[in-house]
Design an enzyme around this catalytic site. Structure first.
Site, PDB file in Angstrom:
ATOM      1  N   ILE A  35      10.288  10.528   2.408  1.00 14.06           N
ATOM      2  CA  ILE A  35       9.718   9.455   3.239  1.00 14.06           C
ATOM      3  C   ILE A  35      10.567   8.183   3.226  1.00 14.06           C
ATOM      4  CG2 ILE A  35       7.348  10.343   3.154  1.00 14.06           C
ATOM      5  CD1 ILE A  35       6.719   8.176   1.040  1.00 14.06           C
ATOM      6  N   TYR A  59       6.125   7.488  -5.891  1.00 11.19           N
ATOM      7  CA  TYR A  59       6.783   7.496  -7.193  1.00 11.19           C
ATOM      8  C   TYR A  59       5.698   6.977  -8.138  1.00 11.19           C
ATOM      9  CZ  TYR A  59      10.232   6.410 -10.844  1.00 11.19           C
ATOM     10  OH  TYR A  59      10.941   6.349 -12.027  1.00 11.19           O
ATOM     11  N   ASP A 100      -5.993   1.817  -8.631  1.00 12.14           N
ATOM     12  CA  ASP A 100      -6.692   0.735  -9.339  1.00 12.14           C
ATOM     13  C   ASP A 100      -5.701  -0.295  -9.889  1.00 12.14           C
ATOM     14  OD1 ASP A 100      -5.710   2.793 -11.000  1.00 12.14           O
ATOM     15  OD2 ASP A 100      -7.142   2.358 -12.599  1.00 12.14           O
ATOM     16  N   TYR A 123       4.740  -0.794 -10.329  1.00 15.76           N
ATOM     17  CA  TYR A 123       4.014   0.264  -9.604  1.00 15.76           C
ATOM     18  C   TYR A 123       2.855  -0.350  -8.818  1.00 15.76           C
ATOM     19  CZ  TYR A 123       0.669   4.094  -8.948  1.00 15.76           C
ATOM     20  OH  TYR A 123      -0.237   4.975  -8.407  1.00 15.76           O
TER      21      TYR A 123
HETATM   22  N1  LIG Z   1      -1.992  10.050 -11.020  1.00 14.44           N
HETATM   23  C1  LIG Z   1      -2.884   9.059 -11.095  1.00 14.44           C
HETATM   24  O1  LIG Z   1      -3.551   8.852 -12.129  1.00 14.44           O
HETATM   25  C2  LIG Z   1      -3.115   8.166  -9.907  1.00 14.44           C
HETATM   26  C3  LIG Z   1      -4.022   7.098 -10.022  1.00 14.44           C
HETATM   27  C4  LIG Z   1      -4.241   6.288  -8.909  1.00 14.44           C
HETATM   28  C5  LIG Z   1      -3.576   6.523  -7.725  1.00 14.44           C
HETATM   29  N2  LIG Z   1      -2.675   7.537  -7.649  1.00 14.44           N
HETATM   30  C6  LIG Z   1      -1.980   7.763  -6.383  1.00 14.44           C
HETATM   31  O2  LIG Z   1      -2.366   9.043  -5.914  1.00 14.44           O
HETATM   32  C7  LIG Z   1      -1.290   9.665  -5.228  1.00 14.44           C
HETATM   33  C8  LIG Z   1      -1.017  11.034  -5.840  1.00 14.44           C
HETATM   34  O3  LIG Z   1      -0.614  10.863  -7.181  1.00 14.44           O
HETATM   35  P1  LIG Z   1      -0.134  12.111  -8.039  1.00 14.44           P
HETATM   36  O4  LIG Z   1      -0.535  11.858  -9.451  1.00 14.44           O
HETATM   37  O5  LIG Z   1      -0.543  13.359  -7.367  1.00 14.44           O
HETATM   38  O6  LIG Z   1       1.439  11.969  -7.943  1.00 14.44           O
HETATM   39  P2  LIG Z   1       2.551  13.033  -8.415  1.00 14.44           P
HETATM   40  O7  LIG Z   1       1.931  14.176  -9.115  1.00 14.44           O
HETATM   41  O8  LIG Z   1       3.615  12.266  -9.106  1.00 14.44           O
HETATM   42  O9  LIG Z   1       3.121  13.598  -7.026  1.00 14.44           O
HETATM   43  C9  LIG Z   1       3.918  12.811  -6.227  1.00 14.44           C
HETATM   44  C10 LIG Z   1       4.186  13.536  -4.950  1.00 14.44           C
HETATM   45  O10 LIG Z   1       4.980  12.671  -4.121  1.00 14.44           O
HETATM   46  C11 LIG Z   1       6.130  13.378  -3.700  1.00 14.44           C
HETATM   47  N3  LIG Z   1       7.241  12.430  -3.525  1.00 14.44           N
HETATM   48  C12 LIG Z   1       7.825  11.650  -4.456  1.00 14.44           C
HETATM   49  N4  LIG Z   1       8.824  10.933  -3.900  1.00 14.44           N
HETATM   50  C13 LIG Z   1       8.857  11.276  -2.592  1.00 14.44           C
HETATM   51  C14 LIG Z   1       9.668  10.896  -1.503  1.00 14.44           C
HETATM   52  N5  LIG Z   1      10.657  10.006  -1.640  1.00 14.44           N
HETATM   53  N6  LIG Z   1       9.441  11.458  -0.292  1.00 14.44           N
HETATM   54  C15 LIG Z   1       8.451  12.379  -0.135  1.00 14.44           C
HETATM   55  N7  LIG Z   1       7.644  12.785  -1.124  1.00 14.44           N
HETATM   56  C16 LIG Z   1       7.846  12.233  -2.352  1.00 14.44           C
HETATM   57  C17 LIG Z   1       6.414  14.400  -4.786  1.00 14.44           C
HETATM   58  O11 LIG Z   1       7.214  15.430  -4.231  1.00 14.44           O
HETATM   59  P3  LIG Z   1       8.254  16.256  -5.189  1.00 14.44           P
HETATM   60  O12 LIG Z   1       7.411  17.218  -5.961  1.00 14.44           O
HETATM   61  O13 LIG Z   1       9.150  16.933  -4.212  1.00 14.44           O
HETATM   62  O14 LIG Z   1       8.931  15.239  -6.053  1.00 14.44           O
HETATM   63  C18 LIG Z   1       4.987  14.833  -5.123  1.00 14.44           C
HETATM   64  O15 LIG Z   1       4.535  15.773  -4.176  1.00 14.44           O
HETATM   65  C19 LIG Z   1      -0.120   8.696  -5.323  1.00 14.44           C
HETATM   66  O16 LIG Z   1      -0.076   7.940  -4.142  1.00 14.44           O
HETATM   67  C20 LIG Z   1      -0.458   7.812  -6.483  1.00 14.44           C
HETATM   68  O17 LIG Z   1       0.121   6.536  -6.346  1.00 14.44           O
HETATM   69  C21 LIG Z   1      -2.426   8.363  -8.707  1.00 14.44           C
END
Ligand SMILES: NC(=O)c1ccc[n+]([C@@H]2O[C@H](COP(=O)([O-])OP(=O)(O)OC[C@H]3O[C@@H](n4cnc5c(N)ncnc54)[C@H](OP(=O)(O)O)[C@@H]3O)[C@@H](O)[C@H]2O)c1
Length: 279
Positions: A35, A59, A100, A123
């Protein structure tokens, strides 16, 4: 409906993709489209013409972002802007996953959707700035803030605790950060409902109830029948590169107003422990 999930290989995107029925769903990882590349993003979205884009790509390594702010802003803010602009040109609706960590954690009552953003980490800043830009580009987009995700298909806190418990006689876990653990499976059903209801604006979506990481760890071990000792420590004792909010409980009011409620985190944890593959 035709749905495009960006970030489909991640912890949440994976749960969303796995649980989807009855619609045409396209799931992409960064290999499908990076992206950060505005032209490729436009091309990918423009040629698929989805009705909805769920932007879960990020990220999301909070400490990694502190060490590499350029990447944090390039993916989390500028990448999100690329997606929003492509969505606008294509006429697709956008749901953006936020966090959050856009709040400073100084409140002692649940954060409402209208509370001021004041992120303390890179972040958090990258997500907060993305929210502001997205609402400028697509005022009708839906921003879903969630917290403390756990689930299958990625690294998560319950798995870390269970793995450590096997090799250590005691664990030190922080007891001065309070939030709401959220099962990706429950968040995925909520997101599907939000899409079906054409939700717009900012929505807070987490499992209900709250705890500290220490309390969460104790519940995980107790539920798994393990007797490993857990010791409460302060964030200062466990110094990490990125500061975390001391209190980041998100109010369910915005979700409840849409007629949606989410199960308690304790209930979600029991289901996760039953459903997950053995470590
Ligand atoms: N984890 C938490 O506790 C938490 C809490 C609050 C909010 N969130 C939000 O929820 C969402 C999902 O989090 P998650 O924990 O599922 O994250 P994650 O497991 O780290 O997964 C990140 C995803 O984003 C993709 N990605 C990373 N860089 C990219 C780029 N430059 N272009 C396209 N795709 C890219 C990755 O693809 P690859 O596998 O190819 O790298 C992966 O599919 C995020 O927006 C995060 O900010 C997460």
């Amino acid at each position: 409906m035709k749905i495009m999930i960006l970030g489909a290989s991640g912890l949440f995107g994976n749960a969303l993709l796995r649980g989807w029925r009855d619609d045409e769903v396209i799931g992409l990882s960064s290999r499908g489209v990076d992206i950060r590349d505005a032209a490729r993003t436009q091309e990918t979205i423009g040629s698929s013409r989805p009705d909805w884009i769920v932007l879960s790509a990020a990220y999301a390594d909070v400490d990694g972002c502190e060490k590499d702010p350029a990447r944090a802003f390039a993916v989390n803010r500028d990448g999100a802007v690329n997606v929003a602009e492509a969505a606008k040109r294509t006429g697709a609706k956008l749901l953006f996953l936020s966090s959050d960590y856009v709040f400073d954690g100084k409140k002692s009552a649940p954060y409402e959707t209208g509370d001021a953003r004041n992120p303390q980490s890179i972040y958090g800043r990258s997500k907060a700035e993305a929210e502001v830009r997205l609402l400028e580009i697509l005022p009708d987009c839906c921003i879903v803030r969630t917290s403390w995700l756990f689930g299958m298909g990625g690294k998560c806190f319950p798995d870390t605790i269970l793995k450590l418990a096997v090799t250590r006689s005691s664990l030190d876990v922080v007891n001065d950060q309070r939030g709401s653990p959220t099962y990706t499976v429950d968040l995925a059903s909520t997101i599907r409902e939000l899409l079906r209801n054409n939700a717009r604006g900012i929505v807070h979506a987490t499992n209900s109830g709250d705890c500290t990481w220490f309390e969460f760890a104790r519940k995980i071990l107790e539920s798994a029948g393990l007797t490993t000792e857990v010791r409460p420590v302060s964030s200062a004792q466990m110094a990490r590169p990125a500061p975390r909010p001391a209190y980041s409980v998100l109010s369910p009011r915005s979700l409840n107003q849409l007629g949606i409620t989410m199960p308690s985190w304790q209930d979600a944890l029991q289901r996760y422990l039953r459903e997950r593959p053995a470590l």
